[in-house]
Design a protein around this motif. Structure first.
Motif, PDB file in Angstrom:
ATOM      1  N   UNK A 115       0.802  -1.094  -0.157  1.00 11.96           N
ATOM      2  CA  UNK A 115      -0.020  -0.033   0.093  1.00 11.96           C
ATOM      3  C   UNK A 115       0.917   1.212  -0.053  1.00 11.96           C
ATOM      4  N   UNK A 116       0.430   2.340  -0.732  1.00  7.30           N
ATOM      5  CA  UNK A 116       1.205   3.611  -0.738  1.00  7.30           C
ATOM      6  C   UNK A 116       0.864   4.455   0.473  1.00  7.30           C
ATOM      7  N   UNK A 117       1.793   4.363   1.584  1.00  6.74           N
ATOM      8  CA  UNK A 117       1.629   5.217   2.827  1.00  6.74           C
ATOM      9  C   UNK A 117       3.268   5.061   3.342  1.00  6.74           C
ATOM     10  N   UNK A 118       3.052   5.936   4.638  1.00  4.60           N
ATOM     11  CA  UNK A 118       4.428   6.221   5.050  1.00  4.60           C
ATOM     12  C   UNK A 118       4.982   5.023   5.801  1.00  4.60           C
ATOM     13  N   UNK A 119       3.966   4.127   6.165  1.00  2.85           N
ATOM     14  CA  UNK A 119       4.420   3.045   7.074  1.00  2.85           C
ATOM     15  C   UNK A 119       5.162   1.963   6.050  1.00  2.85           C
ATOM     16  N   UNK A 120       4.585   1.839   4.850  1.00  5.61           N
ATOM     17  CA  UNK A 120       5.306   0.995   3.814  1.00  5.61           C
ATOM     18  C   UNK A 120       6.771   1.533   3.695  1.00  5.61           C
ATOM     19  N   UNK A 121       7.045   2.929   3.472  1.00  7.06           N
ATOM     20  CA  UNK A 121       8.291   3.488   3.474  1.00  7.06           C
ATOM     21  C   UNK A 121       9.342   3.237   4.535  1.00  7.06           C
ATOM     22  N   UNK A 122       8.757   2.918   5.775  1.00  3.63           N
ATOM     23  CA  UNK A 122       9.516   2.784   7.200  1.00  3.63           C
ATOM     24  C   UNK A 122       9.773   1.323   7.104  1.00  3.63           C
ATOM     25  N   UNK A 123       8.753   0.529   6.894  1.00 10.02           N
ATOM     26  CA  UNK A 123       8.758  -1.239   7.324  1.00 10.02           C
ATOM     27  C   UNK A 123       9.552  -1.794   6.065  1.00 10.02           C
ATOM     28  N   UNK A 124       9.307  -1.275   4.809  1.00 10.02           N
ATOM     29  CA  UNK A 124       9.916  -2.075   3.746  1.00 10.02           C
ATOM     30  C   UNK A 124      11.161  -1.237   2.750  1.00 10.02           C
ATOM     31  N   UNK A 125      11.408  -0.249   2.880  1.00  9.97           N
ATOM     32  CA  UNK A 125      12.197   0.341   1.943  1.00  9.97           C
ATOM     33  C   UNK A 125      13.328   0.991   2.882  1.00  9.97           C
ATOM     34  N   UNK A 126      12.969   1.328   4.000  1.00  5.88           N
ATOM     35  CA  UNK A 126      14.083   2.004   4.965  1.00  5.88           C
ATOM     36  C   UNK A 126      15.288   0.923   5.565  1.00  5.88           C
ATOM     37  N   UNK A 127      14.762  -0.334   5.859  1.00  4.24           N
ATOM     38  CA  UNK A 127      15.810  -1.159   6.373  1.00  4.24           C
ATOM     39  C   UNK A 127      16.924  -1.424   5.093  1.00  4.24           C
TER      40      UNK A 127
END
Length: 278
Positions: A115-127
């Motif tokens: 889903x396109x939201x800020x949680x996706x950015x943190x959980x999936x693409x930040x690590x």
């Protein structure tokens, strides 16, 4: 290898753009979608681990023939965290931002849904992006030591008891890690920056992401590109690994050994009378 086996299977099952006539991928795609997330992160972790160990071996000012128990434990903890623990956590928390069970694309096949939201950015693409920070440091150190200390490095990797084949494997593995890192770093940076673009977001909503009919939300996206960028990267990495290790002496010997075992196995399956007649 596992990722490319998945790519091969998917291309066979969904070979064309007309996805409505093909299987919906239940169970298989559920497994593949999770594995693609965990294994992709594991590859990045393995590359960083190899680069870290390379910096230690090439540290000729502080050569240790036998690491201490503390050093061994830290090595196990570091590699276990970046190669196993973090990927496993990412596979689990993917459900938080999993807007559909999975997507099916032409040729590419099973694809993890986000889903396109800020949680996706943190959980999936930040690590992956955070892991590339120490990876960049290790990579720079390795290149610096190779350029500045060529003669000393030759003796540094000639550790006691190591054969010429072992030293050759170390050199190929280090070079492969450097090449792969410069491939994965731009990809991780691209995914991270793309996920941070504010225009792509909408507010996080658990009820929106997981409606009552969520388990039946399987999307077949017929108009998508035939093969996505991440799959091309996986295919390219497979060829690179073979280029670095396939022509090696130990690989050729291993292949000969496998052929010999298969031949002996086939001979044992043939009755003795038939073998004597032949």
């Amino acid at each position: 290898m596992i990722l490319n086996v998945q790519n091969f299977i998917n291309a066979v099952i969904w070979p064309s753009d007309n996805l409505d006539n093909y299987w919906d991928g239940r169970i298989l795609c559920d497994v593949e979608a999770k594995l693609s997330i965990g294994l992709s992160m594991s590859v990045t972790g393995a590359i960083v681990s190899i680069l870290r160990q390379t910096t230690i071996i090439l540290n000729i000012d502080n050569v240790t023939l036998s690491p201490t128990s503390r050093q061994r434990m830290f090595k196990i903890a570091f590699e276990g965290t970046v190669c196993v623990l973090v990927p496993t956590i990412m596979m689990a928390v993917h459900y938080v931002v999993q807007s559909e069970r999975y997507w099916i694309l032409p040729v590419t096949g099973c694809t993890a849904a986000f889903d396109n939201n800020w949680v996706t950015a943190i959980l999936m693409f930040t690590p992956p992006m955070l892991l590339c920070i120490p990876g960049s440091v290790y990579c720079i150190i390795v290149i610096w030591r190779i350029v500045k200390q060529k003669k000393e490095i030759a003796s540094a990797i000639a550790f006691p008891g190591a054969s010429s084949a072992s030293r050759a494997r170390f050199t190929r593995l280090s070079n492969l890690a450097l090449v792969l890192f410069w491939l994965y770093l731009p990809l991780a940076l691209y995914n991270f920056l793309q996920s941070c673009f504010p225009g792509r977001y909408h507010p996080f909503s658990w009820s929106f992401i997981h409606p009552p009919d969520w388990k039946d939300s399987i999307y077949k996206i017929s108009g998508a590109p035939a093969i996505t960028l991440d799959r091309w990267v996986q295919i390219g990495v497979g060829y690179m690994c073979f280029t670095f290790f396939g022509p090696g002496t130990e690989t050729i010997e291993a292949c000969k050994s496998w052929v010999k075992r298969v031949r002996l196995g086939l001979q044992e399956m043939i009755p003795s009378g038939v073998r004597r007649e032949s």
